[in-house]
Design an enzyme around this catalytic site. Structure first.
Site, PDB file in Angstrom:
ATOM      1  N   ASN A 125       0.829  -1.210   0.000  1.00 33.44           N
ATOM      2  CA  ASN A 125       0.000   0.000   0.000  1.00 33.44           C
ATOM      3  C   ASN A 125       0.863   1.259   0.000  1.00 33.44           C
ATOM      4  O   ASN A 125       0.579   2.225  -0.722  1.00 33.44           O
ATOM      5  CB  ASN A 125      -0.919   0.007   1.222  1.00 33.44           C
ATOM      6  N   GLU A 169      -5.929  -7.865   5.880  1.00 31.08           N
ATOM      7  CA  GLU A 169      -5.222  -8.756   4.965  1.00 31.08           C
ATOM      8  C   GLU A 169      -5.180 -10.177   5.500  1.00 31.08           C
ATOM      9  O   GLU A 169      -4.312 -10.969   5.147  1.00 31.08           O
ATOM     10  CB  GLU A 169      -3.792  -8.237   4.722  1.00 31.08           C
TER      11      GLU A 169
END
Length: 403
Positions: free
Chosen positions: A270, A305
């Site tokens: 990210n 995640e």
């Protein structure tokens, strides 16, 4: 006003209410083609009732009688198309439309037969019975799972077909269906026929409405339980379904295992490549999990995640192989939007349910195994040998690499 006239007015009103009800369902979701077809069928039912009511005003009733027949047969066809759309079956357009034209022509010419002729009455009623059996065949041939309401609908369609086929004999028992079309609504048979029509129209409409509402509620529930990005169960739904899967496996006396996975170095994806790339990593891993999972497995995204999958009927060794296969397959994939040299990996913790444990205990041990996999360098599988906290010395560490 005769009793049959009164029932006919009720039929007209009921058909209008049912058409409005189906349209309300259709407006709830513009993609609900079945509801629009059902509404169309009942709109045609209103037209049929209006034509029937107007027949006494005609000197020569042949045209309105044939028109009423064609309109009502068209209503049954529209209903069948709605069933086909609902149950994922291709609508049999060519045979139904051919049958509509052929039956209408036959009814036109049998008007020259004596009013009480059995052939004439059969020509008028049997096509309706055929269309009801077609509707029954549509539901029967569907590959969708049929519940209790679907089976009841099939029974009502069969009963409706039988009542249409028996109407010529009912007419004979009640002294015929009037000396002429204009006298039909004054006959005892008209009262019985219109009453039967009301009962079956209501039964089929209420059942189809209940089925559509059931499906709407199921879809809403599914949306509330599904993680939008991964298209797997969200944490709450996974927890509930995992509990049910564990209880089912315990009742059947079969093993059940849990695999928990966590994407490695996800924050760096990210930070370095943007959240859109991170989303694609999640989508790709979820796709790998869905491909590896069987129909009775329960998979979910339980964190940002972090993913989990319950494997009923699977022991610890087989669950470890499942985790290792998923780890290897995911590590070999290339993610859109990431440089070619970047490979994404995941770490896995595996545990098998032991006697006396709860689902929470199983999740805790699998999570502890995942923690060991992370500490072992990531991109590996660790298994929990049992509640005592012993860990398998054969836990696999292959191709440990940083993403």
């Amino acid at each position: 006003m005769s009793g049959a006239n009164f029932i006919l007015l009720i039929n007209l009103s009921v058909a209008g209410l049912l058409a409005a009800s189906f349209m309300a369902v259709a407006f709830h979701d513009v993609g609900r083609a079945p509801a629009r077809w059902f509404a169309s069928g009942y709109v045609l039912g209103m037209v049929y009732s209006a034509i029937e009511f107007s027949i006494p005003a005609f000197t020569d009733a042949r045209l309105p009688v044939v028109t009423a027949f064609a309109v009502f047969l068209g209503a049954t066809i529209a209903f069948n198309v709605g069933l086909a759309r609902k149950y994922g079956v291709a609508p049999p357009w060519p045979p139904m439309l051919f049958f509509l034209v052929a039956a209408t022509i036959v009814v036109y010419f049998v008007q020259d037969l004596p009013r009480q002729s059995l052939v004439r009455m059969m020509a008028y009623q049997l096509p309706y019975a055929v269309m009801q059996f077609v509707g029954l065949a549509i539901v029967w041939s569907s590959r969708q799972r049929r519940g209790r309401l679907d089976r009841i609908l099939m029974a009502v369609l069969a009963a409706s077909a039988v009542q249409f086929a028996s109407k010529p004999f009912i007419a004979h028992a009640f002294g015929g269906w009037g000396a002429n079309p204009q006298a039909y609504l004054q006959s005892s048979y008209a009262l019985v026929s219109q009453s039967l029509g009301t009962v079956f129209a209501l039964a089929m409409a209420l059942l189809t409405l209940a089925i559509l509402v059931r499906d709407v509620l199921a879809e809403v529930t599914s949306r509330s339980e599904t993680d939008t990005l991964s298209r797997l169960l969200n944490r709450g739904a996974f927890t509930r379904q995992a509990e049910q899967a564990v209880l089912g496996a315990m009742r059947q006396g079969v093993p059940v295992a849990l695999v928990i996975a966590d994407l490695d170095h996800f924050k760096s994806i990210n930070d370095n490549f943007g959240h859109a790339s991170g989303d694609r990593v999640i989508e790709t891993f979820a796709g790998s999990l869905r491909e590896a999972a069987a129909g009775h497995h329960v998979a979910g995204r339980i964190g940002g995640e972090e993913f989990a999958i319950i494997l009923p009927g699977t022991n610890l060794a087989a669950a470890r192989l499942f985790a290792e296969g998923t780890r290897s397959a995911f590590g070999a994939l290339r993610i859109d939007g990431l440089p070619a040299h970047i490979s994404c990996t995941a770490s896995f913790g595996v545990a098998e349910l032991h006697p006396g444990e709860t689902t929470a205990d199983l999740m805790r041990r699998a999570d502890e195994a995942l923690y060991l996999a992370k500490n072992a360098g990531r991109d590996c599988v660790r298994v929990s040998a049992g509640p005592a906290g012993e860990w398998s010395s054969s836990a696999i560490v292959i191709n440990s690499r940083s993403a």
